[in-house]
Design a protein around this motif. Structure first.
Motif: not given
Length: 1004
Positions: A98, A101, A150-151, A154, A158, A205-206, A209, A402
């Motif tokens: 995170q 991100s 997951d993070k 992301g 990003d 979600e990620n 993405r 974020c």
């Protein structure tokens, strides 16, 4: 690219292929509107930029070696730096991804190369610690592997998109290979007992993405995302099932609030990839569920991090001091709403974003130096204060950068034909319109003012649509002007206020969005608790005890008094030390009360929407049918507003107008609201300057019985500002007759061309509209009424308070009531679109009722039909009583008896009630404060008298006229309506403030 990565990609391509599915249209086609994706938008100095700068500085200052220490230790590498502690060192819901991100997005949002450089260094050093099989965690025993993976997905996506890291996707391939082989796919039911099952249900979600970000559109990410879709939960929304009756593993489902909003980002991403409509339907219904069932006034949700049915939610409000998981909860909602705006084009989804910007993450206090964060917002009605959580480096410390970075990507959206404005904040946006570059700057101090300016810069004229989200909290119709000229804002079916035109460089669009204190109740049908908001901003009370008993939700205007020079700040009536101010202004440790208890109507909580009028002419909020009956003997003089000495009381007036401005006396006193103050227009004035100048005064007073102190506008070299439009005669009997505030501009109507030889001849008088241009000029705009068909030589103006059925198309309107020949006239009604006030285009005159009882309208003044017949009306005043939803008309008349009469109506054209004499000169004024030459002994009230030498004052009879109601002072007190109005008395030549009371009765 190393051999391990090459081999892994080779396996993926062999198994899954390297092309998209034939039935998948490009993801961009799903979007009706497009976010700027951190490109082309710059935050300027203001509320949001200050937060962005502070958060950016905090995360840049975290030592890189401290962030990398655990990874290096696990890999057996030298590990300088210190242990950060908390969840970070415990490898619990680890936030390294995170932070990547947040810094990547902050780089894109601000252009600060330090953010990019930090991301690139951290990724390079972290990647050196990835093991050959792709194991990448902080420690050998990660406590939350699904969450952390997951993070990291992301963070790497990003870093690729926003920090342009050249190796991010390579590293993503490696760790995904490990995840596909090792992550537990049992998809356990989430609950508090099992740590919300490591939030596996947010993974999709990620991964979607990553699929979209990959230049090869590698299907491995798409198919791995599909594994983690939370279909049983999502489908409950799509089927409109009751979430609180659902079971999981034969037990009631347990909804961790933030992550069960965050997972909806997976459904949105699935729609973006697949285009399957049930995903879009899922997130639309979920949004509605949150607004109607779970959200507090702030936009926050999830006390103790859970969803609850509305009745239990209200109970939890009083039990919990962990009302809203602020950083994570705001971030999840931002993403959901951004998707919904993009997919549907509907402006209304921006309302939740706005509430959380000012009351959620935007109301946070800064992080502590050791990584503790404003984890929970506390709305407990027993009292609360802001503070940090006990443990450093929790999940919210990772989400905060974020969410704050996302401010930049929530302000504007691109449409096919122009630009859409979602948030009102100082910023600059660069975009293409019809192939031409456009720069648009937004200037405002919103929400501390309701005015927003947009300045367009372009190399050549360009056509595009400007759209602005119509806020759900709008208190009155929005007003707009381009280059100082009022225009009409049209509302499209998706609730954007729209201007379509050819724009030139330097064009300035000014918009005013009126706000007013509003009650925001809890979602429960039987709600007992409420909060107070102004526009999108929730207020909280600074007090030692909850001021429940002093705040009446049915009459906020009586309970709250605006504090001068302090925006969005109110003093509680009856407790002047208790202040309501924006929740976002409270600092750490400062005690506050946000929720109050009171008698609220029993109704389900819905976002406020304009209602259709129930009858022609009624505003959107119809009230019960009532009668008003004047209480005989209730009329009293409150105070003398003008002059140096109150002639009746023999003591100085509060305004001391002679000492302060050289004003001995004047008349009229027509009032209207402008910039949060009441302005008064006075007529021919007696002063040492000579002549008969007309002057303007203003006040902040809200309670007339505490005194009204007037401050007069001044001009260079003169003690007061005189109303002197160029080329317009403003001698005796040529006075201001009305005023109104529109789009931040003050408009003043004057009567001119009076017969200088005969004061009683009104045959040539006309009404002229002017615009006040501060500090001391009046711009002449147009003639509004003139002989031989003049019906509006004296007038009263009011903006339409809400949609009124029966008016012509083209509103919102300025309503204008008028009279013709002074004291020989009936009363008439006309309307003009507010956007066209300066030109008069679209003006219509009430021309009577048709056979069905509906109003008819004509474009010609000579067709105007009376709405009140009397034949002797002089000055007329019409104001809106919002408490009773009635129009109140007062006027002076000569027959059947001379008095001030009051009538009322639910519609602007009537039918009007029978007139009631609220001021009788013999009963209420003569010998008290109006001079009577025949009084024995002499009443001592004479003088000054305009146009007469002092030796003749005693022989001149006083009079009464111009009963102009001050709308801000009108109030309901128990079973009574109290009406306050200015009244001119001729001798003495002053203006007094009067009060009359009427009994409120239900109609039989």
């Amino acid at each position: 690219m190393n051999k391990t990565v090459v081999a892994t990609i080779g396996v993926w391509l062999t198994v899954f292929g390297n092309c998209t599915r034939a039935d998948e249209p490009p993801a961009q086609e799903r979007r009706v509107l497009h976010p700027f994706d951190y490109k082309g938008v710059t935050l300027e100095a203001g509320f949001l930029k200050q937060q962005v700068d502070g958060v950016k500085a905090f995360y840049l200052e975290i030592p890189n070696d401290d962030l990398l220490r655990g990874f290096r230790l696990r890999a057996g590498k030298p590990a300088p730096g210190k242990a950060l502690g908390g969840w970070y060192s415990d490898d619990l819901f680890h936030i390294f991804g995170q932070i990547l991100s947040g810094l990547s997005r902050l780089h894109a949002a601000t252009g600060d190369a330090a953010c990019r450089d930090k991301v690139n260094y951290l990724i390079a050093e972290w990647a050196a610690c990835i093991e050959p099989d792709g194991f990448f965690f902080f420690s050998r025993k990660p406590k939350s592997p699904h969450y952390t993976y997951d993070k990291m997905v992301g963070g790497l996506v990003d870093a690729h998109l926003y920090a342009h890291n050249p190796h991010a996707l390579e590293h993503l391939h490696r760790i995904t290979d490990w995840a596909m082989k090792n992550l537990d796919r049992d998809r356990h039911c989430p609950s508090v007992a099992n740590g919300n099952a490591d939030e596996w249900y947010t993974l999709s979600e990620n991964l979607y993405r990553a699929y979209l970000a990959s230049g090869e559109r590698n299907p491995i990410y798409r198919d791995f995302a599909k594994v983690w879709e939370y279909t049983d939960y999502w489908n409950m929304y799509a089927s409109r099932a009751n979430l609180f009756e659902a079971l999981c593993d034969r037990k009631p489902r347990d909804y961790h609030a933030y992550s069960h909003v965050n997972t909806l980002g997976g459904a949105a991403a699935a729609y973006l990839v697949s285009g399957k409509p049930h995903y879009l339907e899922t997130i639309r219904i979920a949004y509605d569920f949150m607004q109607k069932t779970e959200c507090f006034a702030t936009g926050g949700y999830g006390p103790d991090e859970h969803f609850f049915p509305p009745d239990i939610l209200e109970t939890k409000l009083a039990q919990s001091h962990a009302t809203f998981e602020t950083q994570c909860g705001s971030w999840a909602a931002f993403k959901l709403c951004k998707h919904l705006i993009s997919f549907t084009g509907e402006a209304g989804y921006g309302n939740w974003i706005e509430r959380l910007v000012y009351n959620g993450v935007g109301a946070s206090i800064p992080n502590s130096k050791d990584g503790r964060v404003f984890y929970y917002s506390d709305y407990n009605p027993a009292g609360a204060s802001k503070g940090w959580n006990d443990t450093p480096w929790t999940c919210c410390a990772g989400t905060r950068p974020c969410a704050i970075a996302d401010y930049c990507d929530l302000i504007y959206f691109k449409s096919a034909n122009g630009i859409c404005v979602n948030l009102f904040t100082p910023s600059t946006v660069r975009f293409q319109a019809n192939g031409k570059p456009v720069v648009m700057r937004q200037e405002t101090t919103f929400p501390e003012t309701d005015k927003i300016n947009f300045i367009v810069q372009t190399e050549q004229p360009v056509d595009f649509e400007f759209k602005l989200r119509k806020p759900v909290w709008l208190h009155a119709p929005a007003i707009a002007a381009i280059n100082g000229k009022l225009i009409e804002l049209s509302e499209d079916k998706l609730h954007w206020l729209t201007v379509k035109r050819t724009w030139h460089s330097g064009d300035r669009l000014e918009i005013q969005l009126p706000m007013s204190p509003t009650v925001r109740r809890m979602p429960s049908e039987h709600a007992r608790h409420f909060a107070v908001s102004v526009g999108p901003v929730v207020l909280a009370a600074k007090a030692e005890r909850n001021p429940n008993a002093l705040i009446d939700p049915a009459h906020l205007e009586k309970s709250l008094e605006p504090v001068a020079l302090e925006a969005l700040t109110f003093r509680v009536a009856g407790a002047p030390q208790t202040i309501l101010k924006p929740f976002y202004q409270f600092r750490g440790g400062e005690k506050y009360f946000m929720y109050f208890t009171g008698q609220l109507p029993v109704k389900p909580a819905e976002p406020p929407k304009p209602a259709e009028p129930s009858k022609p002419g009624e505003p959107s909020k119809p009230g019960a049918v009532i009668n008003l009956e004047y209480i005989r003997g209730s009329t009293v003089k409150v105070e003398q507003l003008l002059g140096e000495e109150d002639k009746e009381l023999r003591k100085p007036t509060l305004s001391r107008t002679f000492t302060r401005y050289g004003i001995r006396g004047t008349d009229l006193g027509y009032s209207f609201e402008h910039d949060g103050r009441a302005y008064f227009l006075f007529g021919d004035t007696v002063s040492p300057q000579g002549g008969a100048p007309d002057v303007i005064a203003t006040t902040e007073a809200r309670d007339p019985e505490r005194g009204v102190r007037l401050d007069f506008l001044t001009a260079p070299g003169r003690p007061y500002l005189a109303i002197e439009p160029p080329g317009i005669s403003m001698g005796a009997f040529e006075t201001p007759i009305g005023g109104i505030s529109l789009g931040g501009h003050m408009y003043v109507v004057v009567r001119t061309d009076h017969n200088k030889m005969n004061d009683d001849d009104w045959s040539k008088d006309r009404a002229v509209l002017t615009k006040f241009v501060p500090p001391a000029k009046f711009e002449v705009l147009r003639t509004m009424s003139r002989p031989p068909n003049a019906r509006f030589i004296t007038m009263s103006l009011h903006i339409e308070p809400g949609p009124i059925a029966g008016l012509p198309s083209g509103g919102p309107f300025v309503l204008i009531w008028g009279t013709g020949w002074y004291r020989k006239s009936d009363s008439y009604l006309s309307v003009v679109p507010a956007a066209n006030i300066e030109t008069g285009k679209g003006t219509h005159y009430f021309a009577g009722l048709n056979a069905e009882g509906k109003p008819t309208w004509s474009e010609h003044e000579h067709d105007a039909k009376p709405i009140v017949k009397n034949g002797t009306m002089g000055d007329v005043s019409v104001t809106w009583c919002k408490d009773l939803h009635l129009w109140l008309m007062t006027y002076d008349r000569a027959r059947p008896t001379d008095c001030v009469a009051l009538q009322y109506s639910r519609t602007p054209w009537g039918p009007w009630s029978e007139p009631q004499a609220v001021f009788d000169p013999r009963r209420d004024g003569a010998g008290k404060f109006i001079h009577n030459p025949d009084a024995k002994p002499p009443d001592g009230l004479s003088g000054p008298v305009i146009g007469k030498p002092e030796k003749d004052w005693a022989a001149v009879h006083g009079g009464f006229y111009a009963p102009y109601v001050v709308e801000r002072f009108t109030k309901v007190v128990g079973p009574e309506l109290h009406v306050f109005y200015c009244l001119s008395t001729w001798n003495p030549y002053v203006v007094v403030l009067m009060k009359s009371r009427l009994r409120i009765e239900s109609a039989p």
